[in-house]
Scaffold this motif. Structure first.
Motif, PDB file in Angstrom:
ATOM      1  N   GLY A 103     -38.555  47.233  11.460  1.00 35.58           N
ATOM      2  CA  GLY A 103     -38.826  46.436  12.645  1.00 35.58           C
ATOM      3  C   GLY A 103     -40.237  45.912  12.778  1.00 35.58           C
ATOM      4  O   GLY A 103     -40.708  45.684  13.890  1.00 35.58           O
ATOM      5  N   SER A 104     -40.920  45.693  11.658  1.00 33.75           N
ATOM      6  CA  SER A 104     -42.282  45.169  11.723  1.00 33.75           C
ATOM      7  C   SER A 104     -42.335  43.754  11.156  1.00 33.75           C
ATOM      8  O   SER A 104     -41.836  43.508  10.057  1.00 33.75           O
ATOM      9  CB  SER A 104     -43.244  46.056  10.924  1.00 33.75           C
ATOM     10  OG  SER A 104     -44.523  45.445  10.828  1.00 33.75           O
ATOM     11  N   PRO A 105     -42.991  42.829  11.872  1.00 32.69           N
ATOM     12  CA  PRO A 105     -43.144  41.474  11.323  1.00 32.69           C
ATOM     13  C   PRO A 105     -44.094  41.433  10.130  1.00 32.69           C
ATOM     14  O   PRO A 105     -44.167  40.413   9.454  1.00 32.69           O
ATOM     15  CB  PRO A 105     -43.707  40.675  12.506  1.00 32.69           C
ATOM     16  CG  PRO A 105     -44.400  41.700  13.353  1.00 32.69           C
ATOM     17  CD  PRO A 105     -43.581  42.951  13.222  1.00 32.69           C
ATOM     18  N   ARG A 106     -44.802  42.523   9.865  1.00 33.05           N
ATOM     19  CA  ARG A 106     -45.714  42.573   8.718  1.00 33.05           C
ATOM     20  C   ARG A 106     -45.042  43.125   7.460  1.00 33.05           C
ATOM     21  O   ARG A 106     -45.706  43.256   6.430  1.00 33.05           O
ATOM     22  CB  ARG A 106     -46.949  43.413   9.043  1.00 33.05           C
ATOM     23  CG  ARG A 106     -47.855  42.792  10.091  1.00 33.05           C
ATOM     24  CD  ARG A 106     -49.190  43.527  10.197  1.00 33.05           C
ATOM     25  NE  ARG A 106     -49.026  44.914  10.591  1.00 33.05           N
ATOM     26  CZ  ARG A 106     -49.239  45.964   9.796  1.00 33.05           C
ATOM     27  NH1 ARG A 106     -49.624  45.787   8.552  1.00 33.05           N
ATOM     28  NH2 ARG A 106     -49.080  47.190  10.245  1.00 33.05           N
ATOM     29  N   LEU A 107     -43.770  43.423   7.539  1.00 34.47           N
ATOM     30  CA  LEU A 107     -43.040  43.892   6.359  1.00 34.47           C
ATOM     31  C   LEU A 107     -42.082  42.811   5.911  1.00 34.47           C
ATOM     32  O   LEU A 107     -41.238  42.346   6.691  1.00 34.47           O
ATOM     33  CB  LEU A 107     -42.266  45.169   6.674  1.00 34.47           C
ATOM     34  CG  LEU A 107     -41.526  45.784   5.480  1.00 34.47           C
ATOM     35  CD1 LEU A 107     -42.497  46.277   4.421  1.00 34.47           C
ATOM     36  CD2 LEU A 107     -40.617  46.935   5.943  1.00 34.47           C
ATOM     37  N   GLY A 108     -42.246  42.370   4.664  1.00 30.40           N
ATOM     38  CA  GLY A 108     -41.388  41.323   4.127  1.00 30.40           C
ATOM     39  C   GLY A 108     -41.192  41.508   2.641  1.00 30.40           C
ATOM     40  O   GLY A 108     -41.128  42.640   2.142  1.00 30.40           O
ATOM     41  N   LEU A 109     -41.133  40.382   1.921  1.00 36.47           N
ATOM     42  CA  LEU A 109     -40.766  40.418   0.510  1.00 36.47           C
ATOM     43  C   LEU A 109     -41.804  39.761  -0.388  1.00 36.47           C
ATOM     44  O   LEU A 109     -42.440  38.784  -0.013  1.00 36.47           O
ATOM     45  CB  LEU A 109     -39.440  39.684   0.285  1.00 36.47           C
ATOM     46  CG  LEU A 109     -38.151  40.519   0.248  1.00 36.47           C
ATOM     47  CD1 LEU A 109     -37.929  41.173   1.598  1.00 36.47           C
ATOM     48  CD2 LEU A 109     -36.972  39.641  -0.136  1.00 36.47           C
ATOM     49  N   THR A 110     -41.932  40.321  -1.583  1.00 35.93           N
ATOM     50  CA  THR A 110     -42.380  39.568  -2.743  1.00 35.93           C
ATOM     51  C   THR A 110     -41.098  39.057  -3.380  1.00 35.93           C
ATOM     52  O   THR A 110     -40.360  39.820  -4.019  1.00 35.93           O
ATOM     53  CB  THR A 110     -43.154  40.442  -3.738  1.00 35.93           C
ATOM     54  OG1 THR A 110     -44.462  40.723  -3.223  1.00 35.93           O
ATOM     55  CG2 THR A 110     -43.328  39.721  -5.073  1.00 35.93           C
ATOM     56  N   LEU A 111     -40.781  37.817  -3.156  1.00 38.65           N
ATOM     57  CA  LEU A 111     -39.533  37.251  -3.670  1.00 38.65           C
ATOM     58  C   LEU A 111     -39.658  37.031  -5.171  1.00 38.65           C
ATOM     59  O   LEU A 111     -40.381  36.140  -5.620  1.00 38.65           O
ATOM     60  CB  LEU A 111     -39.223  35.921  -2.979  1.00 38.65           C
ATOM     61  CG  LEU A 111     -38.026  35.149  -3.551  1.00 38.65           C
ATOM     62  CD1 LEU A 111     -36.735  35.935  -3.347  1.00 38.65           C
ATOM     63  CD2 LEU A 111     -37.932  33.772  -2.914  1.00 38.65           C
ATOM     64  N   ASP A 112     -38.976  37.862  -5.947  1.00 39.70           N
ATOM     65  CA  ASP A 112     -38.900  37.657  -7.388  1.00 39.70           C
ATOM     66  C   ASP A 112     -37.631  36.866  -7.672  1.00 39.70           C
ATOM     67  O   ASP A 112     -36.516  37.386  -7.566  1.00 39.70           O
ATOM     68  CB  ASP A 112     -38.888  38.986  -8.130  1.00 39.70           C
ATOM     69  CG  ASP A 112     -39.025  38.818  -9.639  1.00 39.70           C
ATOM     70  OD1 ASP A 112     -38.215  38.077 -10.232  1.00 39.70           O
ATOM     71  OD2 ASP A 112     -39.944  39.420 -10.226  1.00 39.70           O
ATOM     72  N   THR A 113     -37.808  35.599  -8.006  1.00 39.03           N
ATOM     73  CA  THR A 113     -36.659  34.705  -8.177  1.00 39.03           C
ATOM     74  C   THR A 113     -35.754  35.165  -9.314  1.00 39.03           C
ATOM     75  O   THR A 113     -34.535  35.022  -9.229  1.00 39.03           O
ATOM     76  CB  THR A 113     -37.131  33.272  -8.450  1.00 39.03           C
ATOM     77  OG1 THR A 113     -37.997  33.268  -9.598  1.00 39.03           O
ATOM     78  CG2 THR A 113     -37.868  32.707  -7.255  1.00 39.03           C
TER      79      THR A 113
END
Length: 341
Positions: A218-228
């Motif tokens: 639930g944190s807006p500071r947690l996301g992805l390193t999108l590895d395509t």
């Protein structure tokens, strides 16, 4: 097909899941000896839009260039900077060529690195941590805090993290991962730095696991390193990749640009995880993934960091071949950016 309908090989219970210095090519033209035409061409060049994103690479790729130091390697590749590996001691082992290794552990260390980056005209767009959360949870929270403070000081916008089970069984890992990442988010709140989980391996390449993890932390500071490339490596059919990219695009804080060139008859199959990767991985300009589509998805989501090349085939190339290959990948990504209207 929705994300929840994607096939996966991860035994997780589904009821737990929620659904730039960049040079732009302006075309080849024949200049006539007419001052007005030359002036118009100059005005057109000035009015070219700046690129949306810097093009960088994993710093682990730099030594393969054969350059005497990391700054020369970046110049040979033509990249604007790097994603930099960082050790437990906050040393940057792949920024090489100085009198002593670069570190970000102290304000003095960071000042030295900042000066070197400014002199070279390069940047660090992400720190790359190789975490072992379930093996040493207390240390990991403290380490993430130190790295986040260094990133804040240096203006590094994201930290790539590993969130994979090493000790805890995979079917029990989600609960642990949510708890430990909540602690990391709380400990680093004052820094404002974003943490970017890389989708890789047999767990975080599962979109439903990622959905559950991001939602429950639930944190807006947690996301992805999108590895395509990793979603493709995992076995997702080619046509479903773009749905996955679009689904997570608002949470992408960093990228790994990578591709695979599978035989045509294999591209739309649900393949076994990692199927024939060593045989078919390739430079992004030779792969199956349409980076025009990828960049359009990122642009629509207001993505704001870099396009980071991760070429895992350089080990079988000579230095000259590595320079040529990565340079072509850089040119490819810049061309795709220029094509975005």
């Amino acid at each position: 097909m929705s994300i929840s309908q994607l096939r996966d090989n991860t035994p997780i219970k589904r009821r737990h899941f929620l659904s730039f210095g960049v040079s732009l090519t302006v075309g080849t033209a024949t200049l006539f000896h007419r001052p007005g035409r030359v002036f118009a061409a100059a005005v057109e060049a000035v009015q070219e839009k700046p690129p949306l994103w810097p093009v960088t690479c994993r710093d682990a790729m730099l030594r393969r260039s054969g350059a005497a130091d990391c700054w020369s390697a970046m110049t040979l590749y033509g990249v604007d900077g790097v994603e930099s590996d960082i050790t437990d001691e906050c040393v940057l082992p792949n920024l090489y060529g100085g009198d002593s290794p670069f570190s970000v552990g102290t304000p003095e260390d960071r000042s030295r690195l900042r000066a070197a980056l400014e002199k070279a005209g390069k940047r660090i767009t992400a720190f790359c941590m190789h975490n072992r959360f379930d093996e040493r949870p207390e240390f990991e929270v403290e380490w993430c805090t130190r790295v986040a403070e260094a990133a804040q000081d240096l203006g590094v916008p994201a930290i790539r993290i590993d969130v994979v089970p090493r000790k805890i069984p995979r079917e029990e890992f989600l609960t642990f991962a949510v708890e430990i990442l909540r602690k990391v988010m709380a400990a680093t709140e004052k820094t404002g730095i974003r943490f970017a989980i890389e989708n890789h391996g047999n767990t975080t390449n599962n979109p439903e696991f990622l959905d559950a993890l991001l939602s429950q932390v639930g944190s807006p500071r947690l996301g992805l390193t999108l590895d395509t490339g990793n979603f493709y490596w995992y076995g997702h059919p080619l046509s479903r990749l773009y749905e996955i990219y679009e689904h997570f695009a608002p949470r992408v804080f960093h990228t790994h640009c990578k591709s695979i060139n599978y035989p045509a008859e294999e591209r739309e199959k649900q393949r076994p995880m990692g199927w024939e990767y060593s045989k078919y991985h390739c430079p992004i300009y030779q792969g199956d993934i349409d980076f025009g589509k990828v960049l359009a998805i990122l642009k629509k989501a207001n993505y704001s960091n870099d396009l980071c090349i991760e070429n895992e085939m350089l080990g079988r190339l000579t230095a000259e071949e590595a320079i040529k290959t990565v340079s072509q990948e850089v040119t490819f990504l810049r061309k795709k950016q220029a094509e975005l209207a």
